[in-house]
Motif scaffolding. Structure first.
Motif, PDB file in Angstrom:
ATOM      1  N   GLY A   1       0.831  -1.192   0.000  1.00  0.00           N
ATOM      2  CA  GLY A   1       0.000   0.000   0.000  1.00  0.00           C
ATOM      3  C   GLY A   1       0.870   1.247   0.000  1.00  0.00           C
ATOM      4  N   THR A   2       0.298   2.368  -0.384  1.00  0.00           N
ATOM      5  CA  THR A   2       1.078   3.604  -0.437  1.00  0.00           C
ATOM      6  C   THR A   2       1.667   3.952   0.925  1.00  0.00           C
ATOM      7  OG1 THR A   2      -0.191   4.504  -2.297  1.00  0.00           O
ATOM      8  CG2 THR A   2       0.977   6.079  -0.910  1.00  0.00           C
ATOM      9  N   GLY A   3       0.835   3.938   1.965  1.00  0.00           N
ATOM     10  CA  GLY A   3       1.330   4.285   3.299  1.00  0.00           C
ATOM     11  C   GLY A   3       2.331   3.287   3.830  1.00  0.00           C
TER      12      GLY A   3
ATOM     13  N   PHE B   1     -17.558  -1.801   0.055  1.00  0.00           N
ATOM     14  CA  PHE B   1     -16.168  -2.227  -0.069  1.00  0.00           C
ATOM     15  C   PHE B   1     -15.318  -1.018  -0.452  1.00  0.00           C
ATOM     16  CE2 PHE B   1     -18.556  -6.099  -0.698  1.00  0.00           C
ATOM     17  CZ  PHE B   1     -17.761  -7.098  -0.168  1.00  0.00           C
ATOM     18  N   GLY B   2     -13.997  -1.162  -0.267  1.00  0.00           N
ATOM     19  CA  GLY B   2     -13.105  -0.091  -0.694  1.00  0.00           C
ATOM     20  C   GLY B   2     -11.680  -0.352  -0.274  1.00  0.00           C
ATOM     21  N   ALA B   3     -10.838   0.594  -0.611  1.00  0.00           N
ATOM     22  CA  ALA B   3      -9.410   0.460  -0.327  1.00  0.00           C
ATOM     23  C   ALA B   3      -9.137   0.568   1.168  1.00  0.00           C
ATOM     24  CB  ALA B   3      -8.637   1.536  -1.079  1.00  0.00           C
TER      25      ALA B   3
ATOM     26  N   SER C   1      -3.765   2.548   2.028  1.00  0.00           N
ATOM     27  CA  SER C   1      -3.762   2.747   0.578  1.00  0.00           C
ATOM     28  C   SER C   1      -3.893   4.217   0.222  1.00  0.00           C
ATOM     29  CB  SER C   1      -4.934   1.969  -0.047  1.00  0.00           C
ATOM     30  OG  SER C   1      -5.136   2.345  -1.391  1.00  0.00           O
ATOM     31  N   GLY C   2      -3.132   4.649  -0.779  1.00  0.00           N
ATOM     32  CA  GLY C   2      -3.300   5.999  -1.303  1.00  0.00           C
ATOM     33  C   GLY C   2      -4.649   6.185  -1.961  1.00  0.00           C
ATOM     34  N   THR C   3      -5.229   5.084  -2.446  1.00  0.00           N
ATOM     35  CA  THR C   3      -6.568   5.153  -3.028  1.00  0.00           C
ATOM     36  C   THR C   3      -7.582   5.567  -1.966  1.00  0.00           C
ATOM     37  OG1 THR C   3      -6.059   3.503  -4.714  1.00  0.00           O
ATOM     38  CG2 THR C   3      -8.375   3.817  -4.180  1.00  0.00           C
ATOM     39  N   TYR C   4      -7.468   4.993  -0.770  1.00  0.00           N
ATOM     40  CA  TYR C   4      -8.333   5.381   0.344  1.00  0.00           C
ATOM     41  C   TYR C   4      -8.116   6.849   0.693  1.00  0.00           C
ATOM     42  CZ  TYR C   4      -9.940   5.865   5.179  1.00  0.00           C
ATOM     43  OH  TYR C   4     -10.544   6.320   6.326  1.00  0.00           O
ATOM     44  N   ASP C   5      -6.867   7.270   0.791  1.00  0.00           N
ATOM     45  CA  ASP C   5      -6.567   8.658   1.143  1.00  0.00           C
ATOM     46  C   ASP C   5      -7.173   9.619   0.131  1.00  0.00           C
ATOM     47  OD1 ASP C   5      -5.094   7.965   3.407  1.00  0.00           O
ATOM     48  OD2 ASP C   5      -3.213   7.853   2.301  1.00  0.00           O
ATOM     49  N   TYR C   6      -6.985   9.306  -1.160  1.00  0.00           N
ATOM     50  CA  TYR C   6      -7.485  10.234  -2.171  1.00  0.00           C
ATOM     51  C   TYR C   6      -9.008  10.211  -2.240  1.00  0.00           C
ATOM     52  CZ  TYR C   6      -8.054  13.064  -6.260  1.00  0.00           C
ATOM     53  OH  TYR C   6      -8.449  14.088  -7.095  1.00  0.00           O
ATOM     54  N   PHE C   7      -9.622   9.028  -2.133  1.00  0.00           N
ATOM     55  CA  PHE C   7     -11.080   8.938  -2.181  1.00  0.00           C
ATOM     56  C   PHE C   7     -11.708   9.750  -1.051  1.00  0.00           C
ATOM     57  CE2 PHE C   7     -15.127   6.942  -1.022  1.00  0.00           C
ATOM     58  CZ  PHE C   7     -15.759   6.840  -2.252  1.00  0.00           C
TER      59      PHE C   7
ATOM     60  N   THR D   1      -9.671  -3.019   2.245  1.00  0.00           N
ATOM     61  CA  THR D   1      -8.626  -3.985   1.926  1.00  0.00           C
ATOM     62  C   THR D   1      -7.546  -3.354   1.065  1.00  0.00           C
ATOM     63  OG1 THR D   1      -8.156  -6.078   0.782  1.00  0.00           O
ATOM     64  CG2 THR D   1     -10.029  -4.795  -0.029  1.00  0.00           C
ATOM     65  N   GLU D   2      -6.295  -3.796   1.275  1.00  0.00           N
ATOM     66  CA  GLU D   2      -5.191  -3.381   0.408  1.00  0.00           C
ATOM     67  C   GLU D   2      -5.166  -4.195  -0.885  1.00  0.00           C
ATOM     68  OE1 GLU D   2      -3.824  -0.806   1.622  1.00  0.00           O
ATOM     69  OE2 GLU D   2      -4.597  -1.067   3.652  1.00  0.00           O
TER      70      GLU D   2
END
Length: 323
Positions: free
Chosen positions: A56-58, A151-153, A157-163, A181-182
């Motif tokens: 994941g990004t983090g 569901f989601g990142a 995850s950077g996807t979670y951060d950006y969303f 989930t990653e």
């Protein structure tokens, strides 16, 4: 998804003879297809090994800022606290934009819905929704009286951060009772098997699974519904879920490890980089951006353009300026 390659196998079996001397890459699951594609082509061209991890990004930045990896893929810019950790450990880095991506919101193909508004998504995922918003008709009275499965990142995850930044308005602010989930394949599996499910992830994973899941068009600020696509990401019409992807490079490793510099030059060589990025389903940056990246590597230009966090509405021209 790609089949298991020697790149991934090197991660799975760290005791293999070549793993210790391999170039170490980690980070975003979204950037993983790009990292893997370049690693495979580089290994074929040179015989040098590249190990690609998915933390994941983090999670990737944690390893990177401890000096454990040479490259860290990221689906958002480095945060201030992450940059501070790197500085505390003497890690200088180069911030290298790689591609543009669109986040996609997906539902089961049996779901008749074709478009959602950002406001409806905020209602579904915001912190205040936890334990309260559990039915589709709570998002919109015209939606069916059906249970809502989310569901989601994952939070690394950077996807979670950006969303959360783009949809809710605050990075990291969301309800905690959705399946996070990653592994984007878990989101694909969950939505594809549940007619009442919704999820979010990077568009490239959706393209690989069309038919199993259905991407929704998005309406922003009362505007028209816009389809998630690389074309709409490039034109800037798919907002606010278009974002840049990055590769961060350890400056000291560039200076001290010939294979690291060699892989970095390979990664940003416009002669093949544009085609390789495009082959993974992402929007490659223009040739000028890769040429600028080559100059950044040669000059060892360090630091971040993004002031410690994501920005909505970033365009390829902005990323060219960032180089």
């Amino acid at each position: 998804m790609r089949t298991l390659s020697l790149t991934t196998l090197a991660l799975a079996l760290p005791g293999m003879a070549f793993a210790q001397d391999a170039v170490q890459v980690d980070g975003s699951s979204t950037v993983f297809p790009v990292s893997e594609a370049f690693a495979e082509e580089y290994q074929i061209a040179t015989g040098n090994r590249v190990v690609v991890g998915v933390s994941g990004t983090g999670g990737g930045f944690k390893k990177f800022c401890r000096g454990e990896t040479s490259f860290s893929g990221a689906s958002r810019p480095i945060k201030t606290e992450e940059a501070d950790l790197c500085a505390e450990n003497g890690i200088e880095f180069l911030e290298m934009p790689v591609a543009m991506d669109a986040l996609a919101v997906i539902v089961n193909p049996e779901n008749p819905l074709t478009c959602m508004s950002i406001e409806e998504l905020k209602t579904a995922y915001e912190t205040e929704a936890q334990g309260k918003i559990d039915n589709w008709n709570q998002l919109n009275t015209e939606y069916p009286d059906q249970p809502l499965t989310l569901f989601g990142a994952g939070t690394d995850s950077g996807t979670y951060d950006y969303f959360t930044f783009a949809v809710i308005g605050e990075e990291g602010a969301s309800r905690g009772d959705f399946t996070a989930t990653e592994d984007d394949n878990i989101t694909i599996q969950g939505v594809s098997t549940d007619p009442d499910a919704i999820g979010f992830l990077g568009l490239a994973y959706v393209e690989e699974n069309r038919g199993r899941v259905k991407p929704l068009e998005i309406s922003y600020n009362g505007g028209d519904c816009v389809e998630p696509s690389t074309e709409n990401a490039a034109s800037g019409t798919y907002q606010p879920l278009t974002r840049p992807l990055f590769m961060y490079v350890n400056k000291a490793h560039l200076d001290e490890m010939p294979n690291v510099e060699d892989f970095a030059k390979f990664f940003f060589d416009p002669a093949h980089a544009i085609d390789l990025v495009s082959s993974t389903g992402y929007l490659a940056l223009p040739e000028a951006a890769f040429t600028a990246a080559e100059k950044k590597i040669a000059a060892r230009k360090t630091g971040s353009f993004f002031d410690g966090g994501s920005k909505v509405g970033v365009t390829p021209d902005d990323l060219l300026a960032a180089n």
